[in-house]
Scaffold this active site. Structure first.
Site, short mmCIF file in Angstrom:
data_model
loop_
_atom_site.label_atom_id
_atom_site.label_comp_id
_atom_site.label_asym_id
_atom_site.label_seq_id
_atom_site.Cartn_x
_atom_site.Cartn_y
_atom_site.Cartn_z
N ASN A 75 61.17 -7.34 11.90
CA ASN A 75 59.87 -6.91 11.63
C ASN A 75 58.78 -7.67 12.10
O ASN A 75 57.80 -7.09 12.48
CB ASN A 75 59.83 -6.83 9.94
CG ASN A 75 60.14 -5.48 9.40
OD1 ASN A 75 61.10 -4.69 10.21
ND2 ASN A 75 60.30 -5.40 8.38
N LYS A 113 66.15 -10.17 9.30
CA LYS A 113 65.46 -9.08 8.92
C LYS A 113 63.89 -9.39 9.40
O LYS A 113 63.22 -8.45 9.65
CB LYS A 113 65.68 -8.76 7.38
CG LYS A 113 64.69 -7.83 6.70
CD LYS A 113 64.83 -6.40 7.52
CE LYS A 113 63.67 -5.61 6.94
NZ LYS A 113 63.69 -4.31 7.63
N THR A 166 64.67 -7.01 1.12
CA THR A 166 64.41 -7.96 2.08
C THR A 166 64.01 -9.44 1.41
O THR A 166 63.05 -9.43 0.77
CB THR A 166 63.22 -7.67 2.88
OG1 THR A 166 63.56 -6.31 3.35
CG2 THR A 166 62.71 -8.61 4.06
N CYS A 183 56.25 -2.92 4.33
CA CYS A 183 57.32 -3.90 4.99
C CYS A 183 56.62 -4.98 5.95
O CYS A 183 56.48 -6.13 5.69
CB CYS A 183 58.56 -3.49 5.81
SG CYS A 183 59.67 -2.34 4.69
P1 NAD Z 1 60.44 0.39 -3.86
O1 NAD Z 1 59.33 -0.23 -4.82
O2 NAD Z 1 60.30 1.78 -3.38
O3 NAD Z 1 61.65 0.64 -5.12
C1 NAD Z 1 62.02 -0.68 -5.90
C2 NAD Z 1 62.57 0.16 -7.25
O4 NAD Z 1 63.38 -0.99 -8.09
C3 NAD Z 1 61.64 0.57 -8.18
O5 NAD Z 1 61.89 1.92 -8.31
C4 NAD Z 1 61.83 -0.21 -9.42
O6 NAD Z 1 61.47 0.46 -10.49
C5 NAD Z 1 63.26 -0.81 -9.13
N1 NAD Z 1 63.51 -1.79 -9.97
C6 NAD Z 1 62.69 -2.99 -9.98
N2 NAD Z 1 63.37 -4.07 -10.65
C7 NAD Z 1 64.37 -3.52 -11.14
C8 NAD Z 1 65.35 -4.08 -12.17
N3 NAD Z 1 65.49 -5.23 -12.62
N4 NAD Z 1 66.73 -3.21 -12.31
C9 NAD Z 1 66.47 -1.70 -11.73
N5 NAD Z 1 65.44 -1.33 -10.85
C10 NAD Z 1 64.62 -2.25 -10.68
O7 NAD Z 1 60.89 -0.58 -2.84
P2 NAD Z 1 61.70 -0.22 -1.42
O8 NAD Z 1 60.29 0.19 -0.49
O9 NAD Z 1 62.70 0.65 -1.65
O10 NAD Z 1 62.10 -1.71 -0.96
C11 NAD Z 1 63.10 -2.33 -1.61
C12 NAD Z 1 63.52 -3.49 -0.78
O11 NAD Z 1 63.98 -2.98 0.64
C13 NAD Z 1 62.32 -4.41 -0.50
O12 NAD Z 1 62.77 -5.68 -0.39
C14 NAD Z 1 61.86 -4.08 0.71
O13 NAD Z 1 61.24 -5.15 1.63
C15 NAD Z 1 63.03 -3.83 1.58
N6 NAD Z 1 63.03 -2.62 2.51
C16 NAD Z 1 62.23 -1.68 2.54
C17 NAD Z 1 62.22 -0.71 3.31
C18 NAD Z 1 61.19 0.45 3.37
O14 NAD Z 1 60.93 1.07 4.39
N7 NAD Z 1 60.60 0.69 2.23
C19 NAD Z 1 62.86 -0.81 4.53
C20 NAD Z 1 63.57 -2.17 4.81
C21 NAD Z 1 63.92 -2.85 3.60
#
Ligand code: NAD
Length: 438
Positions: A209, A205, A121, A261
């Site tokens: 939300n 997005k 996002t 989020c």
């Molecule tokens: P998260 O923190 O669970 O996972 C992110 C991962 O990215 C981590 O494991 C981290 O180690 C890894 N990472 C960071 N930098 C990196 C790099 N340079 N190379 C490789 N890996 C790297 O995050 P999430 O909850 O999965 O959210 C990810 C994105 O999706 C965010 O922007 C969030 O807003 C969006 N999103 C999340 C949800 C949700 O329900 N969690 C839903 C829709 C959208």
């Protein structure tokens, strides 16, 4: 198709697994080597219903692999999804440094044309920033597609497999048709793939939300008004929900929204508006109402016991920010428990899946219990914070016998007040008439 997903968190792991399940060859990349090692050994770092079985099946058949070597993954993949975190910065804006870093890394490793898909996002304009950053790191051609994710934790696999809609933003026909092809297996029931420009996809997005958060804060304030005037929000909710312009979804009052989020995305769109000379006053109120709502249960506890809670023991059912997840990010339970501890109370907590994550937050300041009933021994009251299904039909007699007094502060309106009266409980729900035993 060969693809990689950079960032193996709640979104990246689910997306990568579901793309593998539909027949693609997927490499999930993460910089967290411990996480990658766990996944390589079949250990799933998060709780998400249905995910473990899918990961097991797709790793066994070789379509899903995990690595911390981004270079290898990018070389092998035509499409690179970026699903790294975009946490709140101190000023509330979304911090896109991890996205820029990840896309720079992809650019540095790509041996030819690649499609980079922004699934994180990200604030409006990020696709343009990514385009610039990548141009600084590669001479190879590439396209940027914005593809925000709408899955809900707790139902993430289902949401990904059967999305209400898929949003893709971009200006390259070649890239857009590749991504449409990837999503085709998930929209066989004719749910639409909506194609738009990058900026509209980015805003979509946040708008989704922010709208959902607005519904929650709205119904929370209606509930608080019901509390004051002796009305029942459960009836009011039904009364408005049958209006098709309103609908029944997302109208459940509670202790405020949390998670990774809604809070950060509401803050981020407020900042985006400010940066563009607009005051998004509606969302500022949504956020303020939500902050206030997290205090509601403790206010009810204080009204009952007074401000000094030394010598009082409270059972807490539910720690994750919502059911069917272990995610504790911005969970209302954190605010509630911190306030109770600060007032001198002792806390015994249960959550079906979030105990390990909660331990990272509270350490040894509270006690943790695998069985919900074990929290109740000599408790002055039970506070229900997350609406896990297993809390809906408990053994009330057993609860009464364990507790010091039969008293429940229910932040999720799990029980019918009339039934609680019969069961002999004093019961404080949200926006519904309380039951006080005489
Ligand atoms: P998260 O923190 O669970 O996972 C992110 C991962 O990215 C981590 O494991 C981290 O180690 C890894 N990472 C960071 N930098 C990196 C790099 N340079 N190379 C490789 N890996 C790297 O995050 P999430 O909850 O999965 O959210 C990810 C994105 O999706 C965010 O922007 C969030 O807003 C969006 N999103 C999340 C949800 C949700 O329900 N969690 C839903 C829709 C959208």
């Amino acid at each position: 198709m060969k693809l990689c997903v950079v960032g193996t968190g709640y979104v990246g792991l689910v997306a990568g697994t579901c793309f593998a399940e539909s027949g693609n060859d997927v490499m999930c990349v993460d910089i967290d080597q411990k996480k990658v090692a766990e996944l390589q050994n079949g250990k799933i770092p998060i709780y998400e219903p249905g995910l473990e079985e899918l990961i097991r099946r797709n790793t066994a058949n070789g379509r899903l692999r995990f690595t911390s070597d981004l270079g290898v993954a990018v070389k092998e993949s035509l499409v690179c999804f970026i699903a790294v975190g975009t946490p709140s910065d101190i000023d509330g804006s979304a911090d896109v440094r991890m996205v820029l870093q990840a896309t720079a890394d992809v650019a540095g490793a790509m041996p030819g044309y690649r499609v980079v898909v922004l699934k994180s996002t990200v604030p409006v304009g990020t696709a343009d920033r990514v385009r610039e950053t990548m141009s600084e790191h590669t001479l190879h051609p590439f396209d940027i597609v914005s593809n925000p994710e709408f899955l809900k934790e707790g139902a993430a696999v289902d949401d990904f497999m059967k999305p209400d809609r898929v949003v893709i933003g971009g200006n390259s026909e070649r890239a857009l048709s590749l991504i449409k092809e990837l999503y085709a297996p998930f929209v066989r029931t004719e749910n639409p793939i909506l194609v738009m420009d990058n900026r509209s996809a980015e805003i979509t997005k946040y708008a989704a939300n922010a709208f959902l958060a607005t519904r929650i804060s709205f119904v929370n304030q209606i509930a608080n008004l019901c509390d004051k005037v002796g009305a029942d929000v459960a009836d009011v909710r039904r009364g408005i929900g049958f209006d098709r312009r309103i609908g029944h979804y997302f109208l459940f009052p509670g202790v405020g929204y949390g998670g990774s989020c809604f809070p950060k995305d509401v803050r981020a769109i407020i900042r985006t508006a400010e940066e563009n000379g607009t005051d998004f006053s509606l969302l500022k109120s949504v956020e303020a109402v939500n902050e206030q709502q997290k205090h509601l249960l403790v206010e009810k506890v204080r009204a009952y016991f007074g401000n000094d809670l030394h010598g009082r023991k409270f059972a807490i059912w539910g720690l994750a920010f919502k059911p069917r997840t272990d995610d504790m990010r911005e969970a209302p339970s954190v605010v509630i428990i911190d306030q109770l501890l600060a007032a001198g109370a002792e806390i015994a907590a249960h959550d079906p899946e979030a105990l390990a994550q909660a331990q990272k937050v509270f350490g040894d300041r509270i006690s943790y219990h695998r069985m919900n009933y074990d929290t109740l021994t000599d408790a002055d009251a039970l506070l229900i914070v997350t609406e896990w299904n297993e809390f809906r039909r408990p053994d009330f007699q057993r609860m009464r016998e364990l507790m010091k007094s039969p008293l429940i502060f229910d932040g999720r309106n799990l029980y019918e007040p009339a039934e609680m009266r019969q069961e002999g409980f004093t019961y404080y729900p949200v926006g519904r008439p309380a039951v006080v035993q005489s």
